[in-house]
Design a protein around this motif. Structure first.
Motif, PDB file in Angstrom:
ATOM      1  N   THR A 172     -11.634  -3.207  -1.858  1.00  0.00           N
ATOM      2  CA  THR A 172     -10.733  -2.256  -1.214  1.00  0.00           C
ATOM      3  C   THR A 172     -10.094  -2.934  -0.006  1.00  0.00           C
ATOM      4  O   THR A 172     -10.776  -3.576   0.786  1.00  0.00           O
ATOM      5  N   PHE A 173      -8.787  -2.785   0.115  1.00  0.00           N
ATOM      6  CA  PHE A 173      -8.085  -3.402   1.238  1.00  0.00           C
ATOM      7  C   PHE A 173      -7.193  -2.377   1.913  1.00  0.00           C
ATOM      8  O   PHE A 173      -6.821  -1.361   1.324  1.00  0.00           O
ATOM      9  N   GLU A 174      -6.868  -2.660   3.171  1.00  0.00           N
ATOM     10  CA  GLU A 174      -5.968  -1.788   3.923  1.00  0.00           C
ATOM     11  C   GLU A 174      -4.532  -2.172   3.598  1.00  0.00           C
ATOM     12  O   GLU A 174      -4.145  -3.336   3.699  1.00  0.00           O
ATOM     13  N   THR A 175      -3.732  -1.191   3.208  1.00  0.00           N
ATOM     14  CA  THR A 175      -2.329  -1.437   2.880  1.00  0.00           C
ATOM     15  C   THR A 175      -1.523  -1.630   4.162  1.00  0.00           C
ATOM     16  O   THR A 175      -2.064  -1.552   5.268  1.00  0.00           O
ATOM     17  N   ALA A 176      -0.238  -1.844   3.991  1.00  0.00           N
ATOM     18  CA  ALA A 176       0.638  -2.020   5.155  1.00  0.00           C
ATOM     19  C   ALA A 176       0.687  -0.774   6.021  1.00  0.00           C
ATOM     20  O   ALA A 176       0.997  -0.843   7.208  1.00  0.00           O
ATOM     21  N   LYS A 177       0.373   0.377   5.441  1.00  0.00           N
ATOM     22  CA  LYS A 177       0.322   1.625   6.203  1.00  0.00           C
ATOM     23  C   LYS A 177      -1.064   1.749   6.830  1.00  0.00           C
ATOM     24  O   LYS A 177      -2.067   1.890   6.129  1.00  0.00           O
ATOM     25  N   LEU A 178      -1.137   1.674   8.128  1.00  0.00           N
ATOM     26  CA  LEU A 178      -2.390   1.690   8.867  1.00  0.00           C
ATOM     27  C   LEU A 178      -3.274   2.863   8.449  1.00  0.00           C
ATOM     28  O   LEU A 178      -2.810   4.006   8.380  1.00  0.00           O
ATOM     29  N   VAL A 217      -0.332  -6.217  -6.690  1.00  0.00           N
ATOM     30  CA  VAL A 217      -0.337  -6.053  -5.230  1.00  0.00           C
ATOM     31  C   VAL A 217       0.263  -7.291  -4.561  1.00  0.00           C
ATOM     32  O   VAL A 217       1.089  -7.179  -3.652  1.00  0.00           O
ATOM     33  N   LEU A 218      -0.148  -8.465  -5.005  1.00  0.00           N
ATOM     34  CA  LEU A 218       0.371  -9.698  -4.415  1.00  0.00           C
ATOM     35  C   LEU A 218       1.879  -9.813  -4.584  1.00  0.00           C
ATOM     36  O   LEU A 218       2.587 -10.244  -3.673  1.00  0.00           O
ATOM     37  N   ILE A 219       2.380  -9.400  -5.727  1.00  0.00           N
ATOM     38  CA  ILE A 219       3.806  -9.537  -6.008  1.00  0.00           C
ATOM     39  C   ILE A 219       4.645  -8.462  -5.319  1.00  0.00           C
ATOM     40  O   ILE A 219       5.712  -8.747  -4.777  1.00  0.00           O
ATOM     41  N   SER A 220       4.159  -7.232  -5.314  1.00  0.00           N
ATOM     42  CA  SER A 220       5.019  -6.140  -4.858  1.00  0.00           C
ATOM     43  C   SER A 220       4.642  -5.484  -3.532  1.00  0.00           C
ATOM     44  O   SER A 220       5.459  -4.763  -2.971  1.00  0.00           O
ATOM     45  N   GLN A 221       3.432  -5.710  -3.038  1.00  0.00           N
ATOM     46  CA  GLN A 221       3.006  -4.980  -1.847  1.00  0.00           C
ATOM     47  C   GLN A 221       2.413  -5.863  -0.752  1.00  0.00           C
ATOM     48  O   GLN A 221       1.894  -5.342   0.232  1.00  0.00           O
ATOM     49  N   TRP A 222       2.467  -7.161  -0.918  1.00  0.00           N
ATOM     50  CA  TRP A 222       1.811  -8.043   0.054  1.00  0.00           C
ATOM     51  C   TRP A 222       2.654  -8.139   1.312  1.00  0.00           C
ATOM     52  O   TRP A 222       3.885  -8.185   1.255  1.00  0.00           O
ATOM     53  N   PRO A 223       2.016  -8.169   2.481  1.00  0.00           N
ATOM     54  CA  PRO A 223       2.773  -8.167   3.744  1.00  0.00           C
ATOM     55  C   PRO A 223       3.573  -9.447   4.003  1.00  0.00           C
ATOM     56  O   PRO A 223       4.535  -9.420   4.763  1.00  0.00           O
ATOM     57  N   SER A 224       3.186 -10.551   3.371  1.00  0.00           N
ATOM     58  CA  SER A 224       3.900 -11.801   3.606  1.00  0.00           C
ATOM     59  C   SER A 224       3.917 -12.628   2.323  1.00  0.00           C
ATOM     60  O   SER A 224       2.859 -12.963   1.794  1.00  0.00           O
ATOM     61  N   ALA A 225       5.104 -12.946   1.855  1.00  0.00           N
ATOM     62  CA  ALA A 225       5.245 -13.753   0.645  1.00  0.00           C
ATOM     63  C   ALA A 225       5.296 -15.235   1.007  1.00  0.00           C
ATOM     64  O   ALA A 225       6.129 -15.989   0.523  1.00  0.00           O
ATOM     65  N   ALA A 253      -6.377 -15.129   0.222  1.00  0.00           N
ATOM     66  CA  ALA A 253      -5.016 -14.726   0.583  1.00  0.00           C
ATOM     67  C   ALA A 253      -5.047 -13.616   1.634  1.00  0.00           C
ATOM     68  O   ALA A 253      -4.229 -13.601   2.558  1.00  0.00           O
ATOM     69  N   ALA A 254      -5.992 -12.701   1.496  1.00  0.00           N
ATOM     70  CA  ALA A 254      -6.136 -11.626   2.480  1.00  0.00           C
ATOM     71  C   ALA A 254      -6.489 -12.189   3.849  1.00  0.00           C
ATOM     72  O   ALA A 254      -5.938 -11.764   4.869  1.00  0.00           O
ATOM     73  N   ASP A 255      -7.395 -13.147   3.870  1.00  0.00           N
ATOM     74  CA  ASP A 255      -7.780 -13.781   5.135  1.00  0.00           C
ATOM     75  C   ASP A 255      -6.565 -14.472   5.760  1.00  0.00           C
ATOM     76  O   ASP A 255      -6.315 -14.330   6.959  1.00  0.00           O
ATOM     77  N   GLU A 256      -5.803 -15.180   4.950  1.00  0.00           N
ATOM     78  CA  GLU A 256      -4.620 -15.878   5.431  1.00  0.00           C
ATOM     79  C   GLU A 256      -3.589 -14.914   6.023  1.00  0.00           C
ATOM     80  O   GLU A 256      -2.960 -15.208   7.039  1.00  0.00           O
ATOM     81  N   ALA A 257      -3.431 -13.736   5.408  1.00  0.00           N
ATOM     82  CA  ALA A 257      -2.417 -12.768   5.847  1.00  0.00           C
ATOM     83  C   ALA A 257      -2.963 -11.721   6.800  1.00  0.00           C
ATOM     84  O   ALA A 257      -2.262 -10.788   7.159  1.00  0.00           O
ATOM     85  N   ASP A 258      -4.221 -11.863   7.218  1.00  0.00           N
ATOM     86  CA  ASP A 258      -4.873 -10.888   8.100  1.00  0.00           C
ATOM     87  C   ASP A 258      -4.881  -9.478   7.504  1.00  0.00           C
ATOM     88  O   ASP A 258      -4.658  -8.499   8.201  1.00  0.00           O
ATOM     89  N   VAL A 259      -5.118  -9.409   6.205  1.00  0.00           N
ATOM     90  CA  VAL A 259      -5.260  -8.120   5.514  1.00  0.00           C
ATOM     91  C   VAL A 259      -6.734  -7.742   5.565  1.00  0.00           C
ATOM     92  O   VAL A 259      -7.596  -8.533   5.180  1.00  0.00           O
ATOM     93  N   PHE A 260      -7.015  -6.533   6.039  1.00  0.00           N
ATOM     94  CA  PHE A 260      -8.398  -6.083   6.190  1.00  0.00           C
ATOM     95  C   PHE A 260      -8.983  -5.719   4.835  1.00  0.00           C
ATOM     96  O   PHE A 260      -8.404  -4.949   4.077  1.00  0.00           O
ATOM     97  N   ILE A 261     -10.144  -6.282   4.526  1.00  0.00           N
ATOM     98  CA  ILE A 261     -10.899  -5.950   3.311  1.00  0.00           C
ATOM     99  C   ILE A 261     -12.105  -5.141   3.733  1.00  0.00           C
ATOM    100  O   ILE A 261     -12.877  -5.555   4.591  1.00  0.00           O
ATOM    101  N   ARG A 262     -12.245  -3.968   3.116  1.00  0.00           N
ATOM    102  CA  ARG A 262     -13.370  -3.096   3.438  1.00  0.00           C
ATOM    103  C   ARG A 262     -14.535  -3.428   2.515  1.00  0.00           C
ATOM    104  O   ARG A 262     -14.375  -3.435   1.298  1.00  0.00           O
ATOM    105  N   ASN A 263     -15.687  -3.708   3.102  1.00  0.00           N
ATOM    106  CA  ASN A 263     -16.897  -3.985   2.323  1.00  0.00           C
ATOM    107  C   ASN A 263     -17.563  -2.691   1.921  1.00  0.00           C
ATOM    108  O   ASN A 263     -17.516  -1.712   2.649  1.00  0.00           O
TER     109      ASN A 263
END
Length: 74
Positions: free
Chosen positions: A2-8, A23-31, A63-73
């Motif tokens: 589970t990850f946090e989307t661009a919407k906080l 998600v990587l293709i259409s919703q990722w915060p940074s291409a 990729a999430a770590d690189e883009a600072d996308v929060f992953i919920r454990n």
């Protein structure tokens, strides 16, 4: 996973390599970024049967770590 989307505060759960690729293709915060490009390639390889499913998870996490996308454990 589970990850946090661009919407906080909004989360999305991914349960397949196909979902991760979408998600990587259409919703990722940074291409941009090496891990981002690698995650796309790995997801495609998993979908084509050239890589094991867990490879997509690991690549997505990098990729999430690189883009600072929060992953919920959990």
């Amino acid at each position: 996973m589970t990850f946090e989307t661009a919407k906080l505060g909004q989360y999305r759960t991914i349960s397949s390599a196909a979902e991760a690729a979408h998600v990587l293709i259409s919703q990722w915060p940074s291409a941009a970024g090496k891990a981002y490009a690698e995650a796309q390639d790995v997801c495609l390889a998993v979908l084509e049967g050239r890589e094991p499913p867990d490879a997509a998870r690991q690549a997505f996490l990098l990729a999430a770590d690189e883009a600072d996308v929060f992953i919920r454990n959990g």
